[in-house]
Design a protein around this motif. Structure first.
Motif, PDB file in Angstrom:
ATOM      1  N   GLN A 142       0.802  -1.228   0.000  1.00  0.00           N
ATOM      2  CA  GLN A 142       0.000   0.000   0.000  1.00  0.00           C
ATOM      3  C   GLN A 142       0.832   1.274   0.000  1.00  0.00           C
ATOM      4  OE1 GLN A 142      -3.521   1.062   1.079  1.00  0.00           O
ATOM      5  NE2 GLN A 142      -3.859  -0.386  -0.528  1.00  0.00           N
ATOM      6  N   ALA A 143       1.816   1.324   0.910  1.00  0.00           N
ATOM      7  CA  ALA A 143       2.614   2.543   1.050  1.00  0.00           C
ATOM      8  C   ALA A 143       3.438   2.782  -0.224  1.00  0.00           C
ATOM      9  CB  ALA A 143       3.536   2.423   2.263  1.00  0.00           C
ATOM     10  N   GLU A 144       4.002   1.708  -0.764  1.00  0.00           N
ATOM     11  CA  GLU A 144       4.813   1.816  -1.986  1.00  0.00           C
ATOM     12  C   GLU A 144       3.952   2.277  -3.163  1.00  0.00           C
ATOM     13  OE1 GLU A 144       7.656  -1.883  -0.471  1.00  0.00           O
ATOM     14  OE2 GLU A 144       6.211  -2.226  -2.078  1.00  0.00           O
ATOM     15  N   ARG A 145       2.745   1.706  -3.256  1.00  0.00           N
ATOM     16  CA  ARG A 145       1.815   2.100  -4.314  1.00  0.00           C
ATOM     17  C   ARG A 145       1.420   3.558  -4.186  1.00  0.00           C
ATOM     18  NH1 ARG A 145      -2.974  -1.979  -3.552  1.00  0.00           N
ATOM     19  NH2 ARG A 145      -4.145  -0.112  -4.155  1.00  0.00           N
ATOM     20  N   HIS A 146       1.062   3.931  -2.947  1.00  0.00           N
ATOM     21  CA  HIS A 146       0.545   5.271  -2.682  1.00  0.00           C
ATOM     22  C   HIS A 146       1.549   6.332  -3.137  1.00  0.00           C
ATOM     23  CE1 HIS A 146      -0.756   8.745  -0.245  1.00  0.00           C
ATOM     24  NE2 HIS A 146      -1.949   8.257  -0.506  1.00  0.00           N
ATOM     25  N   PHE A 147       2.820   6.104  -2.850  1.00  0.00           N
ATOM     26  CA  PHE A 147       3.858   7.063  -3.230  1.00  0.00           C
ATOM     27  C   PHE A 147       3.855   7.300  -4.746  1.00  0.00           C
ATOM     28  CE2 PHE A 147       8.031   8.354  -4.623  1.00  0.00           C
ATOM     29  CZ  PHE A 147       8.412   9.301  -3.697  1.00  0.00           C
ATOM     30  N   ILE A 148       3.799   6.218  -5.513  1.00  0.00           N
ATOM     31  CA  ILE A 148       3.829   6.345  -6.982  1.00  0.00           C
ATOM     32  C   ILE A 148       2.534   6.970  -7.498  1.00  0.00           C
ATOM     33  CG2 ILE A 148       4.024   5.071  -9.180  1.00  0.00           C
ATOM     34  CD1 ILE A 148       6.591   4.965  -7.546  1.00  0.00           C
ATOM     35  N   GLU A 149       1.402   6.537  -6.940  1.00  0.00           N
ATOM     36  CA  GLU A 149       0.106   7.052  -7.416  1.00  0.00           C
ATOM     37  C   GLU A 149       0.011   8.565  -7.251  1.00  0.00           C
ATOM     38  OE1 GLU A 149      -2.540   4.699  -5.048  1.00  0.00           O
ATOM     39  OE2 GLU A 149      -2.435   2.967  -6.393  1.00  0.00           O
ATOM     40  N   HIS A 150       0.733   9.111  -6.272  1.00  0.00           N
ATOM     41  CA  HIS A 150       0.607  10.539  -5.981  1.00  0.00           C
ATOM     42  C   HIS A 150       1.852  11.355  -6.309  1.00  0.00           C
ATOM     43  CE1 HIS A 150      -2.542   8.566  -3.648  1.00  0.00           C
ATOM     44  NE2 HIS A 150      -3.232   9.638  -3.972  1.00  0.00           N
ATOM     45  N   TRP A 151       2.788  10.749  -7.003  1.00  0.00           N
ATOM     46  CA  TRP A 151       4.045  11.448  -7.269  1.00  0.00           C
ATOM     47  C   TRP A 151       3.914  12.309  -8.513  1.00  0.00           C
ATOM     48  CZ3 TRP A 151       9.309   9.020  -8.955  1.00  0.00           C
ATOM     49  CH2 TRP A 151      10.356   9.857  -8.542  1.00  0.00           C
ATOM     50  N   GLU A 152       4.249  13.576  -8.385  1.00  0.00           N
ATOM     51  CA  GLU A 152       4.118  14.516  -9.504  1.00  0.00           C
ATOM     52  C   GLU A 152       4.977  14.089 -10.694  1.00  0.00           C
ATOM     53  OE1 GLU A 152       5.257  17.833 -12.005  1.00  0.00           O
ATOM     54  OE2 GLU A 152       6.595  16.818 -10.600  1.00  0.00           O
ATOM     55  N   ALA A 153       6.161  13.544 -10.396  1.00  0.00           N
ATOM     56  CA  ALA A 153       7.082  13.154 -11.482  1.00  0.00           C
ATOM     57  C   ALA A 153       6.449  12.104 -12.389  1.00  0.00           C
ATOM     58  CB  ALA A 153       8.384  12.623 -10.903  1.00  0.00           C
ATOM     59  N   GLU A 154       5.629  11.228 -11.808  1.00  0.00           N
ATOM     60  CA  GLU A 154       4.998  10.185 -12.617  1.00  0.00           C
ATOM     61  C   GLU A 154       3.842  10.757 -13.433  1.00  0.00           C
ATOM     62  OE1 GLU A 154       6.527   7.820 -13.293  1.00  0.00           O
ATOM     63  OE2 GLU A 154       7.258   6.593 -11.643  1.00  0.00           O
ATOM     64  N   ALA A 155       3.129  11.724 -12.856  1.00  0.00           N
ATOM     65  CA  ALA A 155       2.057  12.375 -13.611  1.00  0.00           C
ATOM     66  C   ALA A 155       2.659  13.072 -14.831  1.00  0.00           C
ATOM     67  CB  ALA A 155       1.323  13.377 -12.729  1.00  0.00           C
ATOM     68  N   TYR A 156       3.834  13.678 -14.636  1.00  0.00           N
ATOM     69  CA  TYR A 156       4.536  14.341 -15.741  1.00  0.00           C
ATOM     70  C   TYR A 156       4.891  13.321 -16.822  1.00  0.00           C
ATOM     71  CZ  TYR A 156       8.269  16.567 -18.378  1.00  0.00           C
ATOM     72  OH  TYR A 156       9.044  17.058 -19.391  1.00  0.00           O
ATOM     73  N   ARG A 157       5.421  12.156 -16.381  1.00  0.00           N
ATOM     74  CA  ARG A 157       5.855  11.142 -17.336  1.00  0.00           C
ATOM     75  C   ARG A 157       4.662  10.635 -18.160  1.00  0.00           C
ATOM     76  NH1 ARG A 157       8.279   5.656 -16.871  1.00  0.00           N
ATOM     77  NH2 ARG A 157       7.685   5.493 -14.710  1.00  0.00           N
ATOM     78  N   ARG A 158       3.520  10.450 -17.470  1.00  0.00           N
ATOM     79  CA  ARG A 158       2.320  10.026 -18.179  1.00  0.00           C
ATOM     80  C   ARG A 158       1.925  11.061 -19.229  1.00  0.00           C
ATOM     81  NH1 ARG A 158      -0.080   7.488 -13.621  1.00  0.00           N
ATOM     82  NH2 ARG A 158      -0.208   9.563 -12.770  1.00  0.00           N
TER      83      ARG A 158
END
Ligand SMILES: [Zn+2]
Length: 373
Positions: free
Chosen positions: A351-367
């Motif tokens: 859960q904690a590992e997932r949550h970090f990625i789901e809410h990370w701005e850098a990943e939203a940028y990559r998408r």
């Protein structure tokens, strides 16, 4: 173009262009020359990487940022990248993994999400398997949040490996629930390490018992078509893609990690979502719509993938290529989980590992970069 840079681009295109090793904007590549790290921009595929796209960054500034405990204003990797940038990057943002590229002293560094090797990295027995299969030829790092924490974990694990073995640090790092980092002084060095690692792990998988057959619900072609169309419609997606054979049929049992437990690696979350919507296959449009609503209430987002275990996988996207990529990314996870279960037991991100990625701005940028392509 320097010879080393040419070798890096060939590595990125040849190895990174093979979906066994990386997909979409996943993975990255860098070359070090005269104190400068030249690295792939975030979201750009390795397969098509060109020399002009590389972003130059000062290595000393990156290493200072890695080792400093000073508070910074904003995401520490972004701040470090801005400080280290040389010249104009033309609006391109360097990869979020700049810090581990900077700390490895080999001139060529390739980071991949390889399907075969991930049967070891996405495994409850990962560290033990790595030792059994690869001996001292690889450094193991438990799953760590990306950015500064991961780079520090890589550095610590490399130092610990050197202290324990008394030998130079090997050019292979296995990153739990993520992928690998392979480094070296030349194209041949790096390519040889990637292929040898893959061959050794594939041999271990082949020697393990075959997985048991799973049950396959009897769905007619009309029923499958109806599920695909309803999922596409009720999610309001622009495009969909589906598969009802091979991995989508044989390794999507209700107990498979990517079906019921969670995602295997951060890229799966980015492109296919953390969990799929699980269906029985006999839902009409109203029933499917209700299940999508329930999913949304629980997960605060729409599902990207729907699975009828043992029969069908459907993906949606903003474009046909987005849907294809979501489907392929999910099926990659299905394959990795099946192989991981053969040699041990798949480990999904918690859960904690997932949550970090789901809410990370850098990943939203990559998408968002991926969507533009
Ligand atoms: Zn990665």
């Amino acid at each position: 173009m320097s010879d080393l840079t040419q070798q890096l681009i060939r590595l990125a295109n040849d190895i990174g262009g093979d979906t066994e090793f990386s997909r979409a904007g996943g993975g990255n590549a860098s070359v070090k020359r005269d104190g400068i790290l030249h690295i792939k921009p975030s979201g750009v595929p390795l397969a098509t990487l060109r020399q002009e796209e590389l972003v130059p960054l000062r290595i000393d500034v990156l290493l200072d940022a890695l080792h400093s405990d000073d508070e910074v204003d904003g995401d520490p990797v972004r701040v470090a990248a801005q400080k280290a940038q040389v010249g104009d990057a033309g609006g391109r943002r360097p990869s979020v993994e700049i810090l581990f590229h900077a700390l490895i002293d080999d001139p060529l560094v390739l980071h991949l999400h390889p399907l075969t090797a991930n049967a070891v990295t996405c495994n409850e027995r990962g560290e033990e398997l790595a030792r059994e299969i690869l001996g001292d030829d690889a450094v193991w790092v438990d799953y760590t949040d990306p950015g500064v924490p991961l780079a520090r974990a890589v550095e610590d694990a490399r130092n610990a490996h050197a202290a324990r073995t008394g030998k130079p640090v090997p050019g292979v790092v296995l990153l739990g629930n993520h992928g690998i980092i392979v480094s070296g002084a030349s194209y041949d060095d790096v390519a040889q390490r990637v292929h040898s690692l893959t061959d050794r792990i594939q041999r271990a998988i082949d020697q393990a018992p075959q997985p048991e057959e799973i049950a396959h619900p009897q769905l007619s072609a009309t029923q499958k078509k109806a599920i695909v169309e309803s999922f596409h419609l009720v999610t309001g997606a622009s495009a969909s893609a589906s598969s009802d054979s091979g991995l989508a049929r044989d390794y999507t049992g209700p107990l498979a990690g990517p079906v019921s437990e969670g995602p295997l690696i951060p890229d799966q979350i980015v492109y296919a979502g953390s969990l799929p919507l699980v269906l029985q296959g006999d839902e009409d449009e109203a029933a499917l719509s209700h299940k999508v609503e329930q999913f949304q209430a629980t997960h605060e987002r729409l599902p990207i993938i729907a699975v009828v275990p043992g029969a069908l996988v459907v993906a949606i996207g903003d474009s046909p290529s987005g849907a294809d990529n979501a489907l392929a990314t999910y099926l990659d996870a299905v394959r990795v989980a099946a192989d991981a279960d053969r040699i041990g037991k798949v480990r999904v991100m918690n859960q904690a590992e997932r949550h970090f990625i789901e809410h990370w701005e850098a990943e939203a940028y990559r998408r968002s970069v991926a969507k533009e392509q």
